[in-house]
Design an enzyme around this catalytic site. Structure first.
Site: not given
Ligand code: NAD
Length: 365
Positions: A94, A195
């Site tokens: 990472k 979301v």
């Molecule tokens: P993203 O940044 O698009 O979405 C995260 C959302 O969470 C945002 O809308 C943000 O406003 C909201 N948020 C932040 N803090 C918050 C809180 N305290 N309470 C409620 N909502 C809150 O990220 P993503 O790509 O949708 O990823 C979501 C999670 O999944 C992350 O933890 C990421 O590490 C994990 N993840 C993502 C992927 C991927 O393919 N994108 C793969 C594996 C893991």
């Protein structure tokens, strides 16, 4: 001056890198600095037994360099287990870039970062993570071939989030089957926390299956948009952890399952996308088990994104990617049953399977 403390460790007393709890047998840690572009990045290569270490790059405005180092080490270790349990011939790595992705990211900075990735000659392969977009990977691609998740127009696999969301949906269905005896989410009450890219796809799939979805997010605009688009209800309660729901899906931040929240949770299943959901793996995995809450390990069910970029590396088709992502259902069910048979937490059972695969490969070498 007071010693800086991370997770209860007095940094004056421990070795700053090898002594960190999260160091956990890392093979290599690379610090990257460039004065001209302001780049400060750390690349963690945790384990490369199964193949080159692959994991995304996160850009975040860390409060301290210690926090950044700790984050990259935890995330890179997590990738080792995620890639191993998913059956990919990839090790875990990472990268983090220290800074505000909105104001401090530039094409020059991304290219300079790409040169550092290139200097590792393929031992580490990068991809997007929080604070990164497909176009940033396109910029990195200008200087190194050791990058995935580039635009489809450039021959890449594009944004991995929809595939991640689909995999989380599959893992959630498996956990529901295990706990409630039916794998349809129809009529189930599900709270999705966050979301964003992944959360929205998850909401879409659950709604298509007739589940009742409650959503929370710190971004009000986003909440209203997703609510309108998919017919999800904005959660109105004061404390989301006390929500009267069947399933809780953390899709925003890590460590939301901790001493404080476990006590309150009414949900019987936890299945979401966020990385490192358990604040402390052993302790909180056990507390969930004691409370009869089924936890679908995060690194197992959020692997859709890495399956997607792996397909890009290997030249697999979209159908291959979706089939393999769908298989998260079978793997999850298998692990939940195995955990019960061996009387261990689901997190531990999943990690053991991943570790066994790595050990087997190591012994073959
Ligand atoms: P993203 O940044 O698009 O979405 C995260 C959302 O969470 C945002 O809308 C943000 O406003 C909201 N948020 C932040 N803090 C918050 C809180 N305290 N309470 C409620 N909502 C809150 O990220 P993503 O790509 O949708 O990823 C979501 C999670 O999944 C992350 O933890 C990421 O590490 C994990 N993840 C993502 C992927 C991927 O393919 N994108 C793969 C594996 C893991």
């Amino acid at each position: 001056m007071e010693a800086e403390v991370i997770k209860g460790q007095d940094l004056k007393k421990i070795a700053p890198v090898f002594g960190q709890q999260s160091f956990d047998d890392h093979e290599q840690v690379v610090f990257c600095y460039d004065k001209e572009t302001g780049l400060k990045a750390i690349i963690g290569i945790h384990n490369s037994v199964l193949g080159p270490a692959l994991g995304g790059t996160r850009m975040w405005n860390y409060e301290s360099e210690w926090e950044a180092l700790n984050d990259v080490l935890r995330l890179s270790r997590g990738m080792t287990f995620k890639n191993a349990i998913t059956g990919l011939d990839l090790g875990g790595g990472k990268a983090v870039i220290i800074g505000d992705a909105k104001t401090q990211k530039s094409p020059e900075l991304m290219r300079r970062f790409g040169q550092f990735v290139d200097s590792l000659s393929g031992k580490y392969i990068t991809a997007e993570d929080v604070g990164m977009a497909t176009k940033d990977m396109d910029t990195v691609r200008e200087v190194t071939k050791h990058v995935t998740g580039i635009s489809e127009s450039l021959g890449g696999s594009g944004n991995p989030s929809p595939v991640t969301g689909y995999g989380v949906f599959m893992g959630m269905k498996a956990a529901a089957k295990y706990k409630f005896g039916v794998d349809t989410l129809e009529g189930k009450k599900i709270l999705v926390q966050g979301v964003g890219n992944v959360g929205e796809t998850l909401v879409k799939h659950i709604r298509n299956e007739g589940g009742e979805v409650f959503i929370t997010d710190i971004n009000q605009e986003r909440l209203e948009e997703v609510s309108k688009k998919h017919g999800a209800k904005i959660y109105e309660g004061e404390d989301i952890y006390t929500a009267d729901v069947d399933i809780y899906a953390p899709c925003a931040l890590g460590a939301t399952i901790n001493d404080e929240t476990i006590e309150k949770l009414k949900a019987k299943v936890i299945a979401g996308a966020a990385n490192n959901q358990l604040a402390e793996e052993e302790k909180h995995g056990q507390l969930l088990l004691d409370k009869g809450i089924v936890y679908a390990p995060d690194f197992l069910i959020n692997a859709g994104g890495v399956i997607n970029v792996y397909a890009e590396l290997k030249g697999f088709t979209r159908e291959d990617t979706m089939r393999q992502t769908e298989n998260i259902y079978n793997t999850t069910l298998e692990i939940l049953k195995k955990a019960e048979e061996s009387n261990m937490t689901t997190q531990k059972a999943a990690m053991k399977i991943a570790q066994d695969r790595i050990d087997q490969k190591k012994n073959e070498k």
